[in-house]
Design a protein around this motif. Sequence first.
Motif, PDB file in Angstrom:
ATOM      1  N   THR A 186      28.950   4.323  92.960  1.00  0.00           N
ATOM      2  CA  THR A 186      28.480   3.068  93.521  1.00  0.00           C
ATOM      3  C   THR A 186      29.156   1.835  92.845  1.00  0.00           C
ATOM      4  O   THR A 186      28.735   1.651  91.342  1.00  0.00           O
ATOM      5  CB  THR A 186      26.937   2.998  94.088  1.00  0.00           C
ATOM      6  OG1 THR A 186      26.779   4.085  94.693  1.00  0.00           O
ATOM      7  CG2 THR A 186      26.543   1.451  94.374  1.00  0.00           C
ATOM      8  N   LEU A 187      29.764   0.791  93.443  1.00  0.00           N
ATOM      9  CA  LEU A 187      30.166  -0.427  92.681  1.00  0.00           C
ATOM     10  C   LEU A 187      29.273  -1.290  92.565  1.00  0.00           C
ATOM     11  O   LEU A 187      28.457  -1.813  93.550  1.00  0.00           O
ATOM     12  CB  LEU A 187      31.294  -1.042  93.426  1.00  0.00           C
ATOM     13  CG  LEU A 187      31.907  -2.256  93.020  1.00  0.00           C
ATOM     14  CD1 LEU A 187      32.761  -1.913  91.715  1.00  0.00           C
ATOM     15  CD2 LEU A 187      32.903  -2.883  93.892  1.00  0.00           C
ATOM     16  N   VAL A 188      28.600  -1.600  91.155  1.00  0.00           N
ATOM     17  CA  VAL A 188      27.447  -2.604  91.119  1.00  0.00           C
ATOM     18  C   VAL A 188      27.838  -3.783  90.514  1.00  0.00           C
ATOM     19  O   VAL A 188      26.905  -4.853  90.228  1.00  0.00           O
ATOM     20  CB  VAL A 188      26.609  -1.696  90.332  1.00  0.00           C
ATOM     21  CG1 VAL A 188      25.576  -0.630  91.130  1.00  0.00           C
ATOM     22  CG2 VAL A 188      27.037  -1.480  88.964  1.00  0.00           C
ATOM     23  N   TRP A 189      29.035  -3.798  89.890  1.00  0.00           N
ATOM     24  CA  TRP A 189      29.613  -5.222  89.312  1.00  0.00           C
ATOM     25  C   TRP A 189      31.245  -5.177  89.433  1.00  0.00           C
ATOM     26  O   TRP A 189      31.726  -4.293  89.402  1.00  0.00           O
ATOM     27  CB  TRP A 189      29.295  -5.208  87.882  1.00  0.00           C
ATOM     28  CG  TRP A 189      29.489  -6.511  87.318  1.00  0.00           C
ATOM     29  CD1 TRP A 189      28.511  -7.708  87.167  1.00  0.00           C
ATOM     30  CD2 TRP A 189      30.746  -7.109  86.645  1.00  0.00           C
ATOM     31  NE1 TRP A 189      29.006  -8.597  86.370  1.00  0.00           N
ATOM     32  CE2 TRP A 189      30.381  -8.483  86.017  1.00  0.00           C
ATOM     33  CE3 TRP A 189      32.047  -6.578  86.489  1.00  0.00           C
ATOM     34  CZ2 TRP A 189      31.372  -9.149  85.555  1.00  0.00           C
ATOM     35  CZ3 TRP A 189      33.015  -7.491  86.021  1.00  0.00           C
ATOM     36  CH2 TRP A 189      32.562  -8.636  85.531  1.00  0.00           C
ATOM     37  N   TRP A 190      31.617  -6.461  89.828  1.00  0.00           N
ATOM     38  CA  TRP A 190      33.074  -6.743  89.823  1.00  0.00           C
ATOM     39  C   TRP A 190      33.332  -8.085  89.779  1.00  0.00           C
ATOM     40  O   TRP A 190      32.682  -8.885  89.747  1.00  0.00           O
ATOM     41  CB  TRP A 190      33.514  -6.193  91.456  1.00  0.00           C
ATOM     42  CG  TRP A 190      33.038  -7.249  92.427  1.00  0.00           C
ATOM     43  CD1 TRP A 190      33.449  -8.283  93.114  1.00  0.00           C
ATOM     44  CD2 TRP A 190      31.645  -6.683  93.110  1.00  0.00           C
ATOM     45  NE1 TRP A 190      32.492  -8.638  93.993  1.00  0.00           N
ATOM     46  CE2 TRP A 190      31.584  -7.897  94.107  1.00  0.00           C
ATOM     47  CE3 TRP A 190      30.798  -5.961  92.924  1.00  0.00           C
ATOM     48  CZ2 TRP A 190      30.563  -7.956  95.089  1.00  0.00           C
ATOM     49  CZ3 TRP A 190      29.733  -5.825  94.045  1.00  0.00           C
ATOM     50  CH2 TRP A 190      29.667  -7.181  94.791  1.00  0.00           C
ATOM     51  N   ASN A 191      34.802  -8.379  89.178  1.00  0.00           N
ATOM     52  CA  ASN A 191      35.070  -9.805  89.161  1.00  0.00           C
ATOM     53  C   ASN A 191      35.703 -10.248  90.129  1.00  0.00           C
ATOM     54  O   ASN A 191      36.083  -9.533  91.341  1.00  0.00           O
ATOM     55  CB  ASN A 191      35.721  -9.993  87.587  1.00  0.00           C
ATOM     56  CG  ASN A 191      36.833  -9.058  87.708  1.00  0.00           C
ATOM     57  OD1 ASN A 191      37.430  -8.547  88.477  1.00  0.00           O
ATOM     58  ND2 ASN A 191      37.692  -9.120  86.535  1.00  0.00           N
ATOM     59  N   THR A 192      36.218 -11.534  90.226  1.00  0.00           N
ATOM     60  CA  THR A 192      37.168 -12.169  91.156  1.00  0.00           C
ATOM     61  C   THR A 192      38.460 -11.432  91.419  1.00  0.00           C
ATOM     62  O   THR A 192      38.959 -11.491  92.495  1.00  0.00           O
ATOM     63  CB  THR A 192      37.305 -13.653  91.043  1.00  0.00           C
ATOM     64  OG1 THR A 192      37.947 -13.941  89.759  1.00  0.00           O
ATOM     65  CG2 THR A 192      35.931 -14.323  91.294  1.00  0.00           C
ATOM     66  N   THR A 193      38.952 -11.175  90.490  1.00  0.00           N
ATOM     67  CA  THR A 193      40.355 -10.418  90.328  1.00  0.00           C
ATOM     68  C   THR A 193      40.413  -9.058  91.188  1.00  0.00           C
ATOM     69  O   THR A 193      41.209  -8.636  91.674  1.00  0.00           O
ATOM     70  CB  THR A 193      40.889 -10.325  88.959  1.00  0.00           C
ATOM     71  OG1 THR A 193      40.790 -11.492  88.115  1.00  0.00           O
ATOM     72  CG2 THR A 193      42.414  -9.964  89.043  1.00  0.00           C
ATOM     73  N   TRP A 194      39.279  -8.336  91.110  1.00  0.00           N
ATOM     74  CA  TRP A 194      38.919  -7.339  91.652  1.00  0.00           C
ATOM     75  C   TRP A 194      38.812  -7.219  92.944  1.00  0.00           C
ATOM     76  O   TRP A 194      39.524  -6.540  93.779  1.00  0.00           O
ATOM     77  CB  TRP A 194      37.511  -6.435  91.178  1.00  0.00           C
ATOM     78  CG  TRP A 194      37.221  -5.339  91.775  1.00  0.00           C
ATOM     79  CD1 TRP A 194      36.663  -5.026  92.771  1.00  0.00           C
ATOM     80  CD2 TRP A 194      37.542  -3.873  91.485  1.00  0.00           C
ATOM     81  NE1 TRP A 194      36.564  -3.862  93.298  1.00  0.00           N
ATOM     82  CE2 TRP A 194      37.047  -3.038  92.434  1.00  0.00           C
ATOM     83  CE3 TRP A 194      38.080  -3.451  90.156  1.00  0.00           C
ATOM     84  CZ2 TRP A 194      37.141  -1.713  92.319  1.00  0.00           C
ATOM     85  CZ3 TRP A 194      38.383  -1.725  90.135  1.00  0.00           C
ATOM     86  CH2 TRP A 194      37.719  -1.116  91.068  1.00  0.00           C
ATOM     87  N   SER A 195      37.986  -8.407  93.413  1.00  0.00           N
ATOM     88  CA  SER A 195      37.918  -8.853  94.752  1.00  0.00           C
ATOM     89  C   SER A 195      39.657  -9.137  95.499  1.00  0.00           C
ATOM     90  O   SER A 195      39.727  -8.827  96.655  1.00  0.00           O
ATOM     91  CB  SER A 195      37.143  -9.982  95.146  1.00  0.00           C
ATOM     92  OG  SER A 195      36.041  -9.775  94.795  1.00  0.00           O
ATOM     93  N   ALA A 196      40.378  -9.892  94.569  1.00  0.00           N
ATOM     94  CA  ALA A 196      41.553 -10.098  95.084  1.00  0.00           C
ATOM     95  C   ALA A 196      42.311  -8.971  95.281  1.00  0.00           C
ATOM     96  O   ALA A 196      43.326  -8.978  96.083  1.00  0.00           O
ATOM     97  CB  ALA A 196      42.412 -11.199  93.980  1.00  0.00           C
ATOM     98  N   LEU A 197      42.376  -7.924  94.514  1.00  0.00           N
ATOM     99  CA  LEU A 197      43.236  -6.786  94.647  1.00  0.00           C
ATOM    100  C   LEU A 197      42.689  -5.823  95.754  1.00  0.00           C
ATOM    101  O   LEU A 197      43.477  -5.079  96.501  1.00  0.00           O
ATOM    102  CB  LEU A 197      43.196  -5.995  93.266  1.00  0.00           C
ATOM    103  CG  LEU A 197      44.036  -4.472  93.378  1.00  0.00           C
ATOM    104  CD1 LEU A 197      45.392  -4.833  93.563  1.00  0.00           C
ATOM    105  CD2 LEU A 197      43.634  -3.897  91.752  1.00  0.00           C
ATOM    106  N   HIS A 198      41.339  -5.656  95.906  1.00  0.00           N
ATOM    107  CA  HIS A 198      40.800  -4.723  96.857  1.00  0.00           C
ATOM    108  C   HIS A 198      40.021  -5.147  98.049  1.00  0.00           C
ATOM    109  O   HIS A 198      39.752  -4.587  98.999  1.00  0.00           O
ATOM    110  CB  HIS A 198      39.900  -3.814  95.860  1.00  0.00           C
ATOM    111  CG  HIS A 198      40.482  -2.852  95.006  1.00  0.00           C
ATOM    112  ND1 HIS A 198      41.080  -1.587  95.204  1.00  0.00           N
ATOM    113  CD2 HIS A 198      40.451  -2.797  93.768  1.00  0.00           C
ATOM    114  CE1 HIS A 198      41.598  -1.028  94.205  1.00  0.00           C
ATOM    115  NE2 HIS A 198      41.042  -1.693  93.042  1.00  0.00           N
ATOM    116  N   GLY A 199      39.883  -6.576  97.967  1.00  0.00           N
ATOM    117  CA  GLY A 199      39.000  -7.048  99.154  1.00  0.00           C
ATOM    118  C   GLY A 199      37.380  -7.220  98.680  1.00  0.00           C
ATOM    119  O   GLY A 199      37.185  -6.490  97.539  1.00  0.00           O
TER     120      GLY A 199
END
Length: 288
Positions: free
Chosen positions: A128-141
């Motif tokens: 389960t994904l519990v933390w991410w950064n904006t670059t992760w969002s840019a890559l995966h949505g």
Amino acid sequence: MVSSRSDFAALLRTWRDRLSPADAGFSMADGRRVPGLRREELAQLAGLSVDYVLRLEQGRATNPSAQVVGALARALQLSRAERDQLYRSAELLPPQDGKVSTHVPPGIQRLAARLGDIPIGVFTADWTLVWWNTTWSALHGDPATLPTAERNLARALFGNGAAHASMLPVQSERGPDAFAESIVADLKDAVSRYPRDAQLGRLVQELREVSDAFARLWTAQTAAAQHTTDRKTIRHPQIGDILLDCDVLVVPGADLRMVTYTAASGSIEAGKLDLLRVTGSRTATPLP
């Protein structure tokens, strides 16, 4: 009840004011009127709407769910004792031992926040994904656009809900089935270590019912390698195929996995990552 709501609201405000924007991955821009996080920054980190955070801090939103409290505790980088205090102030039982932990230690969050140029996602033992950064969002949505329960890699691979629908095509260099096999192997390991975790049991049962591929891999007698280092091609809707080194770093004592994506300096793939950082993540509407 009124006192409990007031305690919860006061704790949110106090701990939001305490957290340094730099430690949360935000720039220390001039013109800040508050020493800590802005309300919209906390909402972004927790995957909530700004209005909902405002209502929580004013004591107007009652009975936040355990998922909401957990997301706020992670966003505020609380210690375990502080996390438990936040749960109790919301009249909820803190997470119990013997279950998959969603707690991300503050030090891990500060480390990940300082590596903002690298796509980073932090996952629990059940993926389960519990933390991410904006670059992760840019890559995966942006995961904030998904319901909390859908922010799970196994559901993205084998489920039939929002996670599966939003997942970009990913190809492992180890073969077409290696990625899926490794995630199932990790879930088997999690079940063996957390046999009393009802939520984990429900996840496995759900996937066995909706996915023939998952059911086949779950009952297979051959041992599969767990998900570690890999090279993956991600088909991004704006920049096309991007081949990246994917490393899975285990956090000792926390049973977490920090997943990073990198490319060699000066390579074409590094240039694509730079483009993603410039263009930013796809527009997201945080959930209430």
